[in-house]
Design a protein around this motif. Structure first.
Motif, PDB file in Angstrom:
ATOM      1  N   PRO A  80      36.192  35.953  46.472  1.00  0.00           N
ATOM      2  CA  PRO A  80      37.584  36.087  46.045  1.00  0.00           C
ATOM      3  C   PRO A  80      38.073  37.532  46.154  1.00  0.00           C
ATOM      4  CG  PRO A  80      36.169  35.671  44.159  1.00  0.00           C
ATOM      5  CD  PRO A  80      35.321  35.547  45.369  1.00  0.00           C
ATOM      6  N   ARG A  82      40.091  39.005  44.120  1.00  0.00           N
ATOM      7  CA  ARG A  82      40.080  39.597  42.794  1.00  0.00           C
ATOM      8  C   ARG A  82      39.319  38.629  41.921  1.00  0.00           C
ATOM      9  NH1 ARG A  82      44.199  42.597  39.851  1.00  0.00           N
ATOM     10  NH2 ARG A  82      44.698  40.821  38.575  1.00  0.00           N
ATOM     11  N   GLY A  83      38.768  39.129  40.865  1.00  0.00           N
ATOM     12  CA  GLY A  83      38.080  38.220  39.973  1.00  0.00           C
ATOM     13  C   GLY A  83      37.358  39.003  38.919  1.00  0.00           C
ATOM     14  N   LYS A  84      36.783  38.276  37.987  1.00  0.00           N
ATOM     15  CA  LYS A  84      36.048  38.929  36.916  1.00  0.00           C
ATOM     16  C   LYS A  84      34.742  39.484  37.462  1.00  0.00           C
ATOM     17  CE  LYS A  84      38.241  38.293  33.011  1.00  0.00           C
ATOM     18  NZ  LYS A  84      38.197  38.946  31.746  1.00  0.00           N
TER      19      LYS A  84
END
Lengths: 337, 243
Positions: A80, A82-84
């Motif tokens: 992804p 962006r992501g955690k």
């Protein structure tokens, strides 16, 4: 009813090549570059193994996130955009205690779930690596309490994605004498060493999770000394055994007094405070420009920031972009030489 | 004053659109990168919605923790100045609670919730301006911000409203039309014909229902393409920055 029948208007787009995507998707092979979005067919070849960011329906593999496709051997995954932060064993992270529980602390490390820090995986005052007694259990809040910041290493990652931490080395432990900031975790580039001494009596800990700690350099346990020792143990053994051999036992006895859990800040001179603030703004500027954050770039950014006498000026978007540009040109020049 | 002429004999609607014409649709993704994990901004005509997503994260309360899947929570707040007449709204207004429940049910079906056990995904929707298609613009904004947050989902959920004027279906109603006509809102999964949401608050003749839904599905597919363009544009920009 056909989609083609629908009339829609939108703002004229600025010379974008949306069409190029369509051409790329004609290929049979899953693409290496190019963005896929949720629900997009990645491959209809069932030989591929389904990794993260994909799902499987009727022999077809679809993407479940927006990102780019990565292929490792037969494993197909979508990373992804962006992501955690996803913890991995061995990551050097900075975290904040959120809860004191039964023989464990809960630590917010910016991941999907809080990590646990077991009482058994910290160094306690009193030196020698000893068994944790009931009295230790009772005074857990005296060591670390809610809201305290610490740096630690990820010991294991459980099946459900949560992590367990340890601080069994002198370079880990409670943080003081400094300031905390967060950057997107994707910007922190994993390296051998995440704590650096910077010019101007400032040290930085670049947590892999995007949590950053800037503090006054501690003269007695300068990062580089500890790290050199640590390095040698890693190299000789080939793998790193947490808590073992990272520092001699005698040294641990010297250092592991109550001092390491002290809440009191040392006296920090005005110049060091200024330097810390300057580094803070430089790192913010790097994250604004979405540049990967490394020790070298922080140093370059620091030098670039010196053209601004007033540290407060650095938070203006113009100066942030200015600094990023300086870093990029500087790196280009070094690269070409 | 006579009843508004919603659909003229020439086939033009009150704001000059054709029956199958969407209002101007604009969306932005990653609008609040520092204050949230995912964010988006959607404009459908004069309806303007901001959506931010926090999470997946550790739930604040134990009761919000679900051991085998993510807990999803939607909060809606409609600004006092969102409508033509200034109006104060409480959070517990029945209409808002119903919207919230509808959205929660919708989003649960498209997120792969089993990937995020013991976590909370909190979706905050702020309506800045309201001019018809409230539910659909909220759904679209929610989809975009979930994608921005990198949360795994099966596909886009795109949503649009359709109304029925006499015998003619009209696409993407504005407030004036919504007040006069009976209309329904659908949420469609990706480019399929599967509905994850169907909201009908008044009466529609049964023989017209199929026609309305098929128009809505076609409209939703178009919206999905428009959103997809924005996501791809933004993705490329990010990749360019990284290299």
């Amino acid at each position: 009813m056909e989609v083609a029948d629908i009339i829609s208007i939108s703002k004229p787009s600025k010379f974008e090549d949306v069409d190029s995507d369509i051409e790329m998707s004609d290929g049979e092979e899953p693409r290496d570059n190019g963005i896929v979005t949720p629900g997009e067919l990645v491959t209809d070849d069932p030989v591929w193994m389904k990794g993260h960011g994909t799902y499987f329906l009727k022999d077809n593999t679809y993407s479940s996130v927006a990102g780019n496709v990565s292929r490792v051997n037969r494993l197909l995954s979508v990373i992804p955009l962006r992501g955690k932060y996803q913890p991995e064993t061995g990551d050097h992270v900075v975290g904040r205690i959120t809860e004191v529980g039964n023989k464990r602390w809960k630590v917010d490390i910016g991941a999907k779930q809080d990590a646990v820090l077991m009482l058994g995986s910290v160094n306690l005052p009193g030196g020698v690596l000893r068994r944790k007694s009931e009295s230790d259990e009772l005074q857990m809040r005296n060591f670390l309490k809610e809201g305290d910041l610490l740096n630690a290493e990820v010991q294991t990652v459980f099946n459900n994605g949560s992590a367990s931490l340890h601080t069994r080395s002198l370079k880990y432990g409670k943080l003081r004498n400094g300031i905390f900031l967060t950057v997107p975790s994707s910007l922190v580039i994993k390296s051998k060493n995440h704590s650096h001494d910077l010019p101007g009596d400032v040290s930085v800990i670049l947590g892999v999770n995007g949590f950053v700690w800037l503090n006054k350099t501690n003269k007695s346990t300068s990062n580089s000394v500890v790290n050199n020792k640590l390095q040698s143990t890693i190299d000789s053994k080939g793998n790193y055994d947490p808590g073992k051999g990272s520092v001699s036992i005698t040294r641990l006895e010297e250092e592991s007094s109550w001092e390491i859990y002290s809440d009191k800040n040392d006296k920090i001179s005005a110049t060091v405070r200024d330097n810390i603030t300057r580094y803070y703004n430089v790192i913010k500027a790097l994250s604004h420009g979405e540049l990967g954050i490394t020790e070298q770039r922080i140093n370059l950014g620091y030098q670039a920031s010196l053209q601004f006498g007033n540290i407060g000026k650095l938070i203006e978007i113009e100066s942030m972009e200015n600094i990023c540009q300086d870093i990029i040109t500087n790196e280009r020049m070094r690269g070409s030489m | 004053m006579p009843r508004l002429e919603l659909y003229s004999p020439e086939g033009l609607r009150i704001d000059g659109r054709r029956w199958n014409e969407l209002r101007r649709f604009e969306c932005k993704i990653n609008t609040h990168p520092n204050s949230s994990d995912g964010s988006s901004y959607v404009e459908q005509g004069n309806s303007k919605v901001i959506c931010t997503v926090q999470g997946p994260m550790e739930p604040k309360l134990r009761s919000q923790m679900n051991h085998d899947e993510a807990n999803i929570e939607v909060n809606i707040s409609i600004a006092n100045f969102a409508t033509f007449q200034r109006k104060k709204r409480s959070k517990n207004e029945r209409r808002i609670v119903e919207l919230k429940n509808t959205l929660e049910n919708t989003v649960k079906q498209c997120i792969i919730t089993t990937l995020y056990p013991r976590t909370l995904i909190s979706i905050n929707i702020q309506v800045l301006s309201q001019d018809g298609g409230l539910l659909s613009s909220m759904t679209n904004a929610m989809t975009l911000s979930l994608i921005d947050a990198g949360i795994s989902m099966y596909d886009y959920v795109s949503s649009i409203s359709v109304g029925l004027f006499d015998q003619f279906p009209l696409l993407d109603l504005n407030t004036l039309e919504e007040n006069e006509l009976s209309y329904l809102t659908v949420g469609v999964i990706g480019k399929s014909d599967k509905l994850v949401m169907l909201m009908l608050e008044n009466k529609v003749p049964l023989d017209k229902l199929e026609e309305l839904i098929s128009l809505a599905i076609a409209g939703s597919h178009r919206l999905r393409d428009l959103m997809d363009n924005e996501v791809k544009r933004h993705g490329k920009l990010r990749l360019k920055n990284l290299n």
